[in-house]
Write an enzyme that holds these catalytic residues in place. Structure first.
Site, PDB file in Angstrom:
ATOM      1  CB  CYS A  83     -27.945 -14.741  -7.026  1.00 54.81           C
ATOM      2  SG  CYS A  83     -26.290 -15.851  -7.002  1.00 54.81           S
ATOM      3  CB  CYS A  85     -23.945 -17.339  -8.401  1.00 57.43           C
ATOM      4  SG  CYS A  85     -23.870 -15.961  -9.449  1.00 57.43           S
ATOM      5  CB  CYS A 105     -25.567 -11.567  -6.985  1.00 57.99           C
ATOM      6  SG  CYS A 105     -25.528 -12.361  -8.719  1.00 57.99           S
ATOM      7  CG  ASP A 144      -3.626   0.942  -5.858  1.00 56.04           C
ATOM      8  OD1 ASP A 144      -3.169   0.584  -6.780  1.00 56.04           O
ATOM      9  OD2 ASP A 144      -3.186   1.429  -5.101  1.00 56.04           O
ATOM     10  CG  ASN A 199       8.195   0.458   4.040  1.00 54.69           C
ATOM     11  OD1 ASN A 199       7.696   0.230   3.370  1.00 54.69           O
ATOM     12  ND2 ASN A 199       7.772  -0.555   5.431  1.00 54.69           N
ATOM     13  CB  ALA A 234      -1.233  -0.132   1.350  1.00 51.70           C
ATOM     14  CG  HIS A 250      -4.373  -9.456  -1.033  1.00 58.98           C
ATOM     15  ND1 HIS A 250      -2.934  -8.509  -0.476  1.00 58.98           N
ATOM     16  CD2 HIS A 250      -3.697 -10.479  -0.466  1.00 58.98           C
ATOM     17  CE1 HIS A 250      -2.235  -9.458   0.651  1.00 58.98           C
ATOM     18  NE2 HIS A 250      -2.490 -10.576   0.183  1.00 58.98           N
ATOM     19  CB  THR A 283       1.116   7.053   0.713  1.00 59.32           C
ATOM     20  OG1 THR A 283       2.341   6.784   0.325  1.00 59.32           O
ATOM     21  CG2 THR A 283       0.930   5.529   1.667  1.00 59.32           C
TER      22      THR A 283
END
Ligand code: NAD
Length: 258
Positions: free
Chosen positions: A159, A134, A156, A106, A227, A24, A123, A28
Site C-alpha cells: 500500500c 489490499c 503495509c 500455530d 477434552n 487450542a 481460523h 497446551t
C-alpha cells in the site's frame, strides 16, 4: 481401561475415514496457552479478549501495538508438536485420516508431519501477515523483523508503494471477522464425509466451527469428544473422554511413538 475409552477405541479402530477437529487444548502441552481452559489467557485476564476483536484492532493503534508485542513474544514460535499431535499424525500414516480441521493458528499439525492439504485451518495462520486493505500476504517473520527494528505498528509496504495506508494483521480470523467461505465449506464437508469425527481440545463454543460436531452426527458419523472438561457439544457424542490429550490420544489411536 474404562468402558468409555474402550468404546472410543472401537469406534476409531473400525473407521476407515476419520476427521479430526482440534482446538487450542491440543497445543497446551506444547506450551501454548488456550483461551478458556482453567489456565487460559482469557480465564486469567478477561480484558485480553478485547485485543482479539477485529473492530478494536482496526480502530485503535494502541490495541495494534499491544497485539504486535504479543505476536513477538508468542510461545508458539519455539513450540514443538506433542504426543497428541503425533498421535493424530499416526492416522495419516495409517491411511485413515480424512482431514484435520483445526481452529488453531500455530501450524503444529503441519510440523507433526501432515501433508498441508490434509490440514484445514478454519481460523487462519499466525505464520503469515495480511494487509486489511489490499490483501498483500507476507511471511510473519518478515513483518516481525520490522517490529523488532522499531516499527510499533507496521503498515503495509505494498500500500505504501502506492501512497496508501494499509493496516497489517496476522492472517488469522479475529472475533467479528468473517470466515473464508471456501475454508469453512471444506471443513463442513470433511465432517459430513467421515465415518468418525474425533473432536479434541476444544471447548466447542466458537461458531460456526463448533457446528462440525452436529453436522457429523446428522450425517451418520460416530462422534468422539476428548477434552479436559465438558463441552457444549457433548450431547452429540457417542462417547466423551475427559483427561489430558497427550495421554488419551495415543491410547485411543494406538500410536507407539513417545
Ligand atoms: P478454548 O480455549 O475455548 O478451549 C480449549 C479447551 O481445551 C478447554 O476446554 C480446555 O479445558 C481444554 N484443554 C486445554 N488443555 C488440555 C489438555 N492438555 N488436555 C485436554 N484438554 C485440554 O479453545 P478453542 O475451542 O480452540 O477456541 C478458542 C479460539 O482460540 C480458537 O478459535 C483458536 O483459533 C484460538 N486459539 C488458538 C491457539 C493455538 O493456535 N494454539 C491458542 C489459543 C487460542
Amino acid at each position: 481401561m474404562s468402558p468409555e475409552l474402550e468404546l472410543a477405541k472401537q469406534l476409531i479402530g473400525a473407521a476407515g475415514r476419520v476427521t479430526v477437529f482440534t482446538g487450542a487444548g491440543i497445543s497446551t502441552e506444547s506450551g501454548i496457552p488456550d483461551f478458556r481452559g482453567p489456565n487460559g489467557v482469557w480465564t486469567r485476564n478477561p480484558a485480553a479478549e478485547k485485543t482479539a476483536t477485529l473492530q478494536n484492532y482496526l480502530a485503535d493503534p494502541d490495541v495494534r501495538r499491544l497485539a504486535w508485542q504479543n505476536r513477538l513474544r508468542s510461545p508458539a514460535w519455539d513450540a514443538q508438536p506433542n504426543r497428541g499431535h503425533r498421535a493424530i499424525y499416526e492416522l495419516e500414516r495409517q491411511g485413515r485420516l480424512n482431514a484435520v480441521v483445526t481452529q488453531n493458528i500455530d501450524g503444529l499439525h503441519q510440523r507433526a508431519g501432515h501433508q498441508p492439504q490434509h490440514v484445514i485451518e478454519v481460523h487462519g495462520t499466525m505464520h503469515w501477515s495480511r494487509c486489511w486493505t489490499c490483501d498483500d500476504r507476507r511471511p510473519m517473520q518478515e513483518t516481525l523483523q520490522r517490529v523488532r527494528a522499531g516499527e510499533a505498528d507496521p503498515h503495509c509496504l505494498a500500500c505504501a508503494a502506492r501512497g496508501e495506508t494499509g493496516v497489517l494483521k496476522s492472517d488469522t480470523v479475529s472475533f467479528g471477522q468473517s470466515l473464508v467461505p471456501e475454508v469453512i465449506d471444506a471443513a463442513m464437508q470433511a465432517a459430513e464425509e467421515c465415518d468418525v469425527l474425533l473432536a479434541a481440545g476444544s471447548s466447542l463454543s466458537v461458531f460456526p466451527a463448533a457446528n462440525l460436531v452436529p453436522r457429523a452426527r446428522a450425517s451418520g458419523a460416530g462422534v468422539v469428544i476428548v477434552n479436559g472438561e465438558p463441552t457444549g457439544m457433548d450431547r452429540f457424542a457417542d462417547v466423551v473422554l475427559l483427561g489430558p490429550l497427550g495421554e488419551l490420544l495415543p491410547e485411543l489411536i494406538g500410536s507407539t511413538s513417545p
